[in-house]
Design an enzyme around this catalytic site. Sequence first.
Site, PDB file in Angstrom:
ATOM      1  N   HIS A  22       0.831  -1.212   0.000  1.00  7.96           N
ATOM      2  CA  HIS A  22       0.000   0.000   0.000  1.00  7.96           C
ATOM      3  C   HIS A  22       0.863   1.259   0.000  1.00  7.96           C
ATOM      4  O   HIS A  22       2.079   1.229   0.202  1.00  7.96           O
ATOM      5  CB  HIS A  22      -0.972   0.007   1.183  1.00  7.96           C
ATOM      6  N   CYS A  59       2.768  -4.749   6.954  1.00 11.44           N
ATOM      7  CA  CYS A  59       2.495  -4.538   5.535  1.00 11.44           C
ATOM      8  C   CYS A  59       3.690  -3.866   4.854  1.00 11.44           C
ATOM      9  O   CYS A  59       4.610  -3.381   5.508  1.00 11.44           O
ATOM     10  CB  CYS A  59       1.248  -3.679   5.357  1.00 11.44           C
TER      11      CYS A  59
END
Length: 546
Positions: free
Chosen positions: A441, A460
């Site tokens: 992301h 992440c």
Amino acid sequence: MNRLRCRALIALCTLAVMPVVALANDALRQRVEALQAGYVAQASGEPLLARIALSRFYSQRNYSLAWTRAEDRDAYQATLISVAAEGFNPADYHFQALRRFEQLGSEGLSAAEQVDRDLLLTDSFLLLASHMLEGKVNPETIDAEWLANRRQRLIEPLLQAALANARIADTLQQLRPQQAGYRRLLLARAQVEALIGQPWPKLPPGAALKPSLHDPRVSLLRERLSLLGDYVAAHADAEMQDEPDYYDENLAAAVRAFQRRHGLEADGVVGTATLNALNVTPEKRLKQIDVNLERWRWLPDELGETHILVNIAGFDLSVVHRETVEKRYRVIVGRPFRRTPVFSDRIRYIVFNPTWTVPKKLLIEDKIPEIIRDPSYISRLGFKVYRGWGADRTEVVPESVDWRALSRRNLPYQLVQAPGPQNAMGQVKFMFPNKFDVYLHDTPARELFDETERSFSSGCIRVESPLDLAQMLLQDSPDWNRERINRVIQEQNLTTVYLKTPMPVHLQYWTAWVDEEGRLQFRKDLYQRDLRLMQALNSHAAPTSP
């Protein structure tokens, strides 16, 4: 009369030979049946490790000796010696016992000794072939955050065919990883191994070494970088001959090259971190390479003609097409206590202007303490609080929640961040649903990409240029050009786009590799994963899977 004598001699020879072969095959059957019944499995005092595969192999050939040809045994013995160049230890595969048999020769071996030799050769081959194919260590036994898509196939038919066609070495060669990255690292391993035995005195600590200064350690620094291949002097100029302790610009360029290869700040200054890296011995680097060769064996045969490869330890993401890196982006990965896991999957869809539902663990450990310290945190960063889940959830006023009373067992709330410039996911995220709840992301904290060591996330992977990556992934969707992507981002409406062809993505952890320019790269073992794998590799060979 001569014909009768010849026939008699042939008959006598047959009678002399057949009983030995028959005895050996009969003894082999008994040994394998005892193995199947659960009795101690060994040959010449060596434990037999590939028990299930061994039993299948001999059952399929009606319990007959397999290694009756000297050329097959010689070919395998030569291969067993050569695998040390790939980080395998021949001693794990009955090398000494097999060598003793070869020194004795075939003539004069009893039926029991022939059976022992055959069992050891077969066990050795099955074990080594399995380790070449899928690695010696099962990664999930040493790291719960490592899911490997290991290559698997039955080894016994391969051995049967190899013996039938006299292709022992070729068969094992084909089981190695065939990717260019593995081959490049093998070549680099040989170069590092050649340094073992060279004098390797430690560069003494002291003030940082900087260009244009004199220091008695400079000559040792120059020698070290020359051995490592970073310093290549076309000729020794007069200045260097007269002042061997002078830190000139040629040496500074070599230091910067070394620093880039080791993921250090390339400033040409030999401080503590650079000094420590320079003092790592070739023996330690060889072990580091062996660890990463093993990780290549955990990967599938095909990574995808075009795929995305994230090297967690290298803090980068590569878009690879036919083994050529077409684009590379810096990334931010999980902190050491929020480690990014290792696995392979496929990016299936992209979300523009995402919302962010804070994971439960993160909410308990990070966000609730932050909210208690700063009550304005929720409104300031665009969060909303919901009670319940799904269609039944209801929004609640943050001030009505007793945040101090919440725990893992008592957490009826969700914390959801709206799309916008402050959203932790940034403007886009790339989804490949997985049990770790990890994905790629964007991030609003763009300044962190300038750091050399980028481990700041909660697991992440934050991508440096996410809109460029989105455009590349959507290139087979003509209606999704960069202009439309920018317009959707400006509108700040949650938008999900499914890829026509899901993109393979591999999250890996390599602390040693060779880049496309042939430079051997090393990185810090960010998550201390190398040590555990080194210990497992140095243990005795593990049995193959059924």
